[in-house]
Design an enzyme around this catalytic site. Structure first.
Site, PDB file in Angstrom:
ATOM      1  N   GLU A 126      -2.400   7.568   7.424  1.00 53.64           N
ATOM      2  CA  GLU A 126      -3.009   8.375   6.383  1.00 53.64           C
ATOM      3  C   GLU A 126      -4.225   9.091   7.075  1.00 53.64           C
ATOM      4  OE1 GLU A 126      -3.779   5.819   3.078  1.00 53.64           O
ATOM      5  OE2 GLU A 126      -5.741   5.424   3.777  1.00 53.64           O
ATOM      6  N   ARG A 137      -6.512  -8.664  -8.860  1.00 54.20           N
ATOM      7  CA  ARG A 137      -7.216 -10.041  -8.882  1.00 54.20           C
ATOM      8  C   ARG A 137      -8.573  -9.924  -9.191  1.00 54.20           C
ATOM      9  NH1 ARG A 137     -10.332  -9.604  -3.636  1.00 54.20           N
ATOM     10  NH2 ARG A 137      -9.001  -8.410  -2.535  1.00 54.20           N
ATOM     11  N   HIS A 167     -14.518  -2.857   8.190  1.00 52.71           N
ATOM     12  CA  HIS A 167     -13.627  -2.227   6.736  1.00 52.71           C
ATOM     13  C   HIS A 167     -13.849  -3.385   5.820  1.00 52.71           C
ATOM     14  CE1 HIS A 167     -12.186   1.029   8.776  1.00 52.71           C
ATOM     15  NE2 HIS A 167     -11.503   0.236   9.858  1.00 52.71           N
ATOM     16  N   LYS A 219       0.863  -1.088  -0.166  1.00 58.34           N
ATOM     17  CA  LYS A 219       0.043  -0.188  -0.020  1.00 58.34           C
ATOM     18  C   LYS A 219       0.970   1.333  -0.036  1.00 58.34           C
ATOM     19  CE  LYS A 219      -3.854  -2.313   2.035  1.00 58.34           C
ATOM     20  NZ  LYS A 219      -5.169  -2.027   2.156  1.00 58.34           N
TER      21      LYS A 219
HETATM   22  P1  ADP Z   1     -12.663  -7.998  -2.199  1.00 61.13           P
HETATM   23  O1  ADP Z   1     -12.493  -8.753  -3.154  1.00 61.13           O
HETATM   24  O2  ADP Z   1     -13.912  -7.235  -2.287  1.00 61.13           O
HETATM   25  O3  ADP Z   1     -11.514  -6.897  -1.931  1.00 61.13           O
HETATM   26  P2  ADP Z   1     -12.213  -8.992   0.412  1.00 61.13           P
HETATM   27  O4  ADP Z   1     -11.082  -7.875   0.624  1.00 61.13           O
HETATM   28  O5  ADP Z   1     -13.091  -9.179   1.323  1.00 61.13           O
HETATM   29  O6  ADP Z   1     -12.722  -8.850  -1.051  1.00 61.13           O
HETATM   30  O7  ADP Z   1     -11.323 -10.287   0.059  1.00 61.13           O
HETATM   31  C1  ADP Z   1     -11.441 -11.253  -0.710  1.00 61.13           C
HETATM   32  C2  ADP Z   1     -11.487 -12.465  -0.122  1.00 61.13           C
HETATM   33  O8  ADP Z   1      -9.755 -12.674  -0.067  1.00 61.13           O
HETATM   34  C3  ADP Z   1     -11.564 -12.838   1.373  1.00 61.13           C
HETATM   35  O9  ADP Z   1     -11.994 -14.174   1.337  1.00 61.13           O
HETATM   36  C4  ADP Z   1     -10.732 -12.279   2.210  1.00 61.13           C
HETATM   37  O10 ADP Z   1     -10.567 -13.112   3.615  1.00 61.13           O
HETATM   38  C5  ADP Z   1      -9.422 -12.648   1.381  1.00 61.13           C
HETATM   39  N1  ADP Z   1      -8.350 -11.983   1.492  1.00 61.13           N
HETATM   40  C6  ADP Z   1      -8.255 -10.494   1.224  1.00 61.13           C
HETATM   41  N2  ADP Z   1      -6.961 -10.212   1.439  1.00 61.13           N
HETATM   42  C7  ADP Z   1      -6.387 -11.194   1.805  1.00 61.13           C
HETATM   43  C8  ADP Z   1      -4.882 -11.336   2.199  1.00 61.13           C
HETATM   44  N3  ADP Z   1      -4.092 -10.377   2.140  1.00 61.13           N
HETATM   45  N4  ADP Z   1      -4.516 -12.457   2.739  1.00 61.13           N
HETATM   46  C9  ADP Z   1      -5.326 -13.500   2.786  1.00 61.13           C
HETATM   47  N5  ADP Z   1      -6.726 -13.614   2.301  1.00 61.13           N
HETATM   48  C10 ADP Z   1      -7.006 -12.103   1.966  1.00 61.13           C
HETATM   49  P1  ADP Z   2      -7.957  -3.724   2.362  1.00 58.52           P
HETATM   50  O1  ADP Z   2      -6.831  -4.088   1.765  1.00 58.52           O
HETATM   51  O2  ADP Z   2      -8.311  -4.436   3.545  1.00 58.52           O
HETATM   52  O3  ADP Z   2      -9.275  -3.909   1.600  1.00 58.52           O
HETATM   53  P2  ADP Z   2      -8.474  -0.724   1.987  1.00 58.52           P
HETATM   54  O4  ADP Z   2      -7.264  -0.029   1.999  1.00 58.52           O
HETATM   55  O5  ADP Z   2      -8.817  -0.994   0.437  1.00 58.52           O
HETATM   56  O6  ADP Z   2      -7.951  -2.148   2.834  1.00 58.52           O
HETATM   57  O7  ADP Z   2      -9.579  -0.194   3.108  1.00 58.52           O
HETATM   58  C1  ADP Z   2     -10.513  -0.986   3.166  1.00 58.52           C
HETATM   59  C2  ADP Z   2     -11.821  -0.236   3.674  1.00 58.52           C
HETATM   60  O8  ADP Z   2     -11.376   0.696   4.827  1.00 58.52           O
HETATM   61  C3  ADP Z   2     -12.051   0.830   2.668  1.00 58.52           C
HETATM   62  O9  ADP Z   2     -13.291   0.466   1.647  1.00 58.52           O
HETATM   63  C4  ADP Z   2     -12.833   2.228   3.601  1.00 58.52           C
HETATM   64  O10 ADP Z   2     -13.967   1.838   3.900  1.00 58.52           O
HETATM   65  C5  ADP Z   2     -11.829   2.227   4.624  1.00 58.52           C
HETATM   66  N1  ADP Z   2     -10.766   3.060   4.549  1.00 58.52           N
HETATM   67  C6  ADP Z   2      -9.687   2.716   4.273  1.00 58.52           C
HETATM   68  N2  ADP Z   2      -8.868   3.945   4.023  1.00 58.52           N
HETATM   69  C7  ADP Z   2      -9.456   4.907   4.480  1.00 58.52           C
HETATM   70  C8  ADP Z   2      -9.403   6.303   4.908  1.00 58.52           C
HETATM   71  N3  ADP Z   2      -8.259   6.881   4.693  1.00 58.52           N
HETATM   72  N4  ADP Z   2     -10.178   7.059   5.661  1.00 58.52           N
HETATM   73  C9  ADP Z   2     -11.398   6.420   5.871  1.00 58.52           C
HETATM   74  N5  ADP Z   2     -11.662   5.048   5.617  1.00 58.52           N
HETATM   75  C10 ADP Z   2     -10.756   4.284   4.922  1.00 58.52           C
END
Ligand code: ADP
Ligand code: ADP
Ligand code: MG
Length: 717
Positions: A229, A322, A264, A145
């Site tokens: 952030e 992905r 989240h 990230k």
């Molecule tokens: P999206 O595809 O909408 O981003 P999620 O963030 O919920 O969905 O993640 C999709 C799937 O992958 C879920 O089953 C979650 O538990 C798994 N997952 C996401 N990131 C990781 C990670 N870094 N390591 C292992 N499993 C992950």
């Molecule tokens: P992940 O890899 O777990 O999906 P993300 O960085 O995509 O992590 O963040 C997951 C969720 O967390 C976002 O969909 C949003 O709801 C919240 N989020 C992430 N960054 C911020 C931020 N800077 N301020 C507020 N909410 C955030």
């Protein structure tokens, strides 16, 4: 950095040409058709990928582990290889070896597990196996990230203000937080799935939240590097599905709004994003394509943005390299099969549609929404649940109602894996129409066994602000009162439960000896004459870590003719006379004619647990022990203990014996299914005994802390 900028400019040119030039039928000479693919995943995504592969005549090999031996994805192909222990889906080297032995030319990683692992993708490539996903270099650049934000800044994609540098000294991070200004968000740079993330609203909380985020990140990703952030207080999550081929074409397949989240993590996703100005929509698509092209992307990817509802600005959050859980939403609004697109790109073909054609499709096809059906308990902060699916009925699938499921009735939802049971995706000409259809489909969705979020999803579908499209990521917290107000079951629900218990017992006693038992209608509850029967039934508490305090409801059934009953619910408050009822054991359906209405109820009994589905709602009830039995068994003694809500390991105990604690004060932190959960005090009181310490493994229902409720003490209990 200059090279990145240059490649972006070049890519923009390619984008412009893509808009006018397109020829999907002229296959490039470099196209290498795939005839056999290994699916390195499980559950619904493995089935999903297998479906498309089979449709195109590609042989699939699936993998399974010991707990998954009987799972649907393992059974879906004649070629299924056992990996052994539960965590083996992560064993990349072994999976590559299996692909070679099975003669598979490609590996599809699905999502989660190995899908975003650049080392695995590189090893596939080196072994001469097509990784059905982006080049490993793109995964690597976007996997962090922090690094991805540097690349995006260079490519002109706006990023959230923050610190994503190498200095991990807690004091330094805290200083950076002060510079950014509170509230800030701590994020694991290797994070995903909403894990390793903590909001810090004031400086005093900084170190505690940092420790907690790091610990979760270490457990989930084996890495604890953090970034800080700006926390956007009223954001929306808007993401863009992008697709690129090996010929420099890249299209945005519309956006998805995934603002309805818990922990989240998304639970509802929709396209198009409601109330998004057209100019912003075009801009966000353009930025997403710039992001993909900046890392020479190929295949399916999602560029996630955080959209500030207050200012209308949007910022790059991360790119998921992905196919995503919510990709069916995009399939519904574009009418395309994205797994097929992935296969085409992996084979070296060209994208099937131009950007203009995509836009045209999206205009024609209206709106789509996906609901993720999870085995989890919304009333306990969405804690995952597991167990056997005792009953499962899905809505009728149609071209506009799609169910992507990984399970059938009788399957076990294992605590080893993600608790998502299925995805329900609907499409309608407008957003309103899609929401109505979603609600109706959810009302037809029956799951008994593990607790699910289905009832909760139904409430969101009728929540006025959601219906109006006023979404934000804090929606669930903000609408807490509305979304979590329990509505007690009507007297008819208790009456149906009691009748079902009585008639099911009757029918099974008769079935046990079909030759001697008299016909169902001619017999009473004891098999010989018409009877009276009284049952005590109580609602299962929504929050199972706090023992139920609601007194049971007494239901008396008086059989007056073979299929006719007088029923009293409670203390003569509700009397239903001359009720006729029949129970069909094959479908577990109780059909009852009350004087005022007919009710058809699906009834599922598991020991003393009763699950009822009627008129689109689920009810979870329990046969209650009479008071004397509770006393005799000492059940009441646990009333002042705080119980483990699920099988877990105790990570930390936050209090000690003798402490006076406030309501909601953290008592114990547990870990279950790789997720940390804070167990809080149900009320103000005094800690009498810490029953389990750090490292202890506990079953669900084990007392963690014994505690004296202040109010009860004052009562002189
Ligand atoms: P999206 O595809 O909408 O981003 P999620 O963030 O919920 O969905 O993640 C999709 C799937 O992958 C879920 O089953 C979650 O538990 C798994 N997952 C996401 N990131 C990781 C990670 N870094 N390591 C292992 N499993 C992950
Ligand atoms: P992940 O890899 O777990 O999906 P993300 O960085 O995509 O992590 O963040 C997951 C969720 O967390 C976002 O969909 C949003 O709801 C919240 N989020 C992430 N960054 C911020 C931020 N800077 N301020 C507020 N909410 C955030
Ligand atoms: Mg994300």
């Amino acid at each position: 950095m200059r090279a990145v900028q240059k490649s972006t400019r070049l890519s923009r040119c390619l984008l412009a040409t893509n808009a006018v030039r397109h020829n999907s039928t002229a296959a490039a000479s470099s196209v290498k058709p795939l005839t056999s693919v290994l699916i390195a995943n499980r559950g619904e995504i493995a089935l999903r990928v297998g479906r498309t592969a089979s449709e195109y005549g590609i042989r699939t090999t699936t993998l399974y582990t010991d707990p998954d031996a009987q799972s649907q994805h393992a059974l879906s192909s004649p070629y299924a290889i056992n990996l052994g222990e539960a965590s083996a889906y992560l064993d990349g080297d072994r999976i590559i070896q299996i692909a070679k032995e099975q003669g598979c030319q490609g590996i599809h990683p699905g999502y989660g597990f190995l899908s975003e692992n650049p080392v695995f993708a590189r090893k596939c490539t080196e072994a001469g196996i097509t990784f059905i996903g982006p080049p490993w270099q793109a995964i690597e650049s976007m996997g962090s990230k922090s690094e991805s934000k540097d690349i995006m800044t260079a490519a002109g994609v706006p990023c959230i203000p923050g610190y994503h540098g190498a200095n991990q000294d807690p004091e330094h991070l805290k200083n950076e937080a002060a510079k950014i200004g509170y509230p800030v968000l701590l994020k694991a740079v290797k994070g995903g799935g909403g894990k390793g993330m903590r909001i810090v609203s004031k400086p005093e909380e900084f170190f505690d939240q940092l420790a907690s985020a790091k610990s979760e990140a270490r457990n989930s990703f084996g890495d604890e590097v953090m970034l800080v952030e700006k926390y956007i207080t009223t954001p929306r999550h808007i993401e863009v599905q992008v697709f690129a081929d090996k010929h420099g074409n890249c299209v945005a397949l519309g956006e998805r709004d995934c603002s309805i989240q818990r922990r989240h993590q998304k639970i509802l996703e929709e396209s198009p994003a409601p109330h998004l100005e057209e100019s912003i929509r075009q801009d966000i698509w353009e930025k997403a394509r710039a992001a993909a092209l900046a890392v020479k992307y190929e295949g399916a990817g999602t560029v996630e943005f955080i959209f500030d509802n207050d200012s209308g600005e949007f910022f790059f959050m991360e790119m998921n390299t992905r196919l995503q859980v919510e990709h069916p939403v995009t399939e519904m609004v574009t009418g395309e099969d994205l797994v097929r697109w992935q296969l085409i790109v992996a084979e070296g073909g060209r994208l099937p549609l131009t950007q203009q054609e995509v836009e045209q499709r999206i205009k024609e096809r209206g709106a789509a929404i996906e609901a993720r059906i999870y085995a989890e308990n919304p009333d306990m902060n969405f804690i995952p649940d597991s167990g056997r699916l005792l009953h499962l009925k899905t809505p009728q699938a149609t071209p506009t109602v799609r169910i992507d499921a990984g399970f059938v009735a009788g399957d076990e939802v294992s605590s080893h894996y993600d608790p998502m049971i299925a995805k329900l995706i609907v499409q309608g000409p407008t957003r309103d129409a899609a929401i109505k259809k979603l609600r109706a489909a959810l009302e037809d969705y029956e799951v008994a066994g593990p607790i699910t979020n289905i009832e909760f999803l139904k409430r969101i579908c009728t929540s006025p602000d959601f219906v109006a499209g006023d979404v934000e990521t804090g929606y669930i917290q903000k609408h807490h009162a509305e979304l979590f107000t329990p509505s007690p079951p009507a007297p008819e629900v208790y009456a149906q439960a009691a009748l079902a218990v009585a008639l099911q017992e009757l029918s099974s006693s008769q079935n046990s000896d079909p030759f001697t038992a008299p016909p169902v209608t001619a017999t009473g509850f004891n098999g010989t004459s018409f009877q009276r029967r009284t049952l005590s039934i109580v609602e299962v508490p929504a929050n199972t870590s706090i023992p139920n305090t609601t007194p049971p409801t007494k239901i008396s059934i008086h059989q007056t003719a073979p299929s006719t009953f007088d029923i009293t619910v409670g203390d003569s408050t509700h009397v239903f006379a001359n009720v006729t009822a029949s129970f069909a054991p094959s479908s577990n359906t109780l059909t009852t004619f009350y004087p005022h209405t007919r009710l058809a109820t699906t009834f599922v009994r598991d020991a003393d647990r009763l699950t009822l589905f009627q008129q689109g709602k689920q009810y979870r009830l329990q046969l209650a022990l009479p008071t004397w039995a509770e006393k005799a068994l000492g059940v009441k003694d646990v009333a002042n203990s705080v119980l483990a809500p699920m099988p877990c390991k105790v990570l930390r105990v936050e209090i000690k014996e003798g402490d006076v604690v406030e309501k909601d004060q953290p008592l114990v932190v547990i870990e279950s299914m790789k997720m940390e959960t804070v167990i809080r005090s149900p009320s103000r009181g005094t800690v009498r005994r810490v029953v389990h310490g750090a490292g202890d493994l506990c079953k669900a229902g084990t007392a963690l802390v014994e505690f004296e409720d202040e109010n009860q003490t004052e009562d002189g209990r």
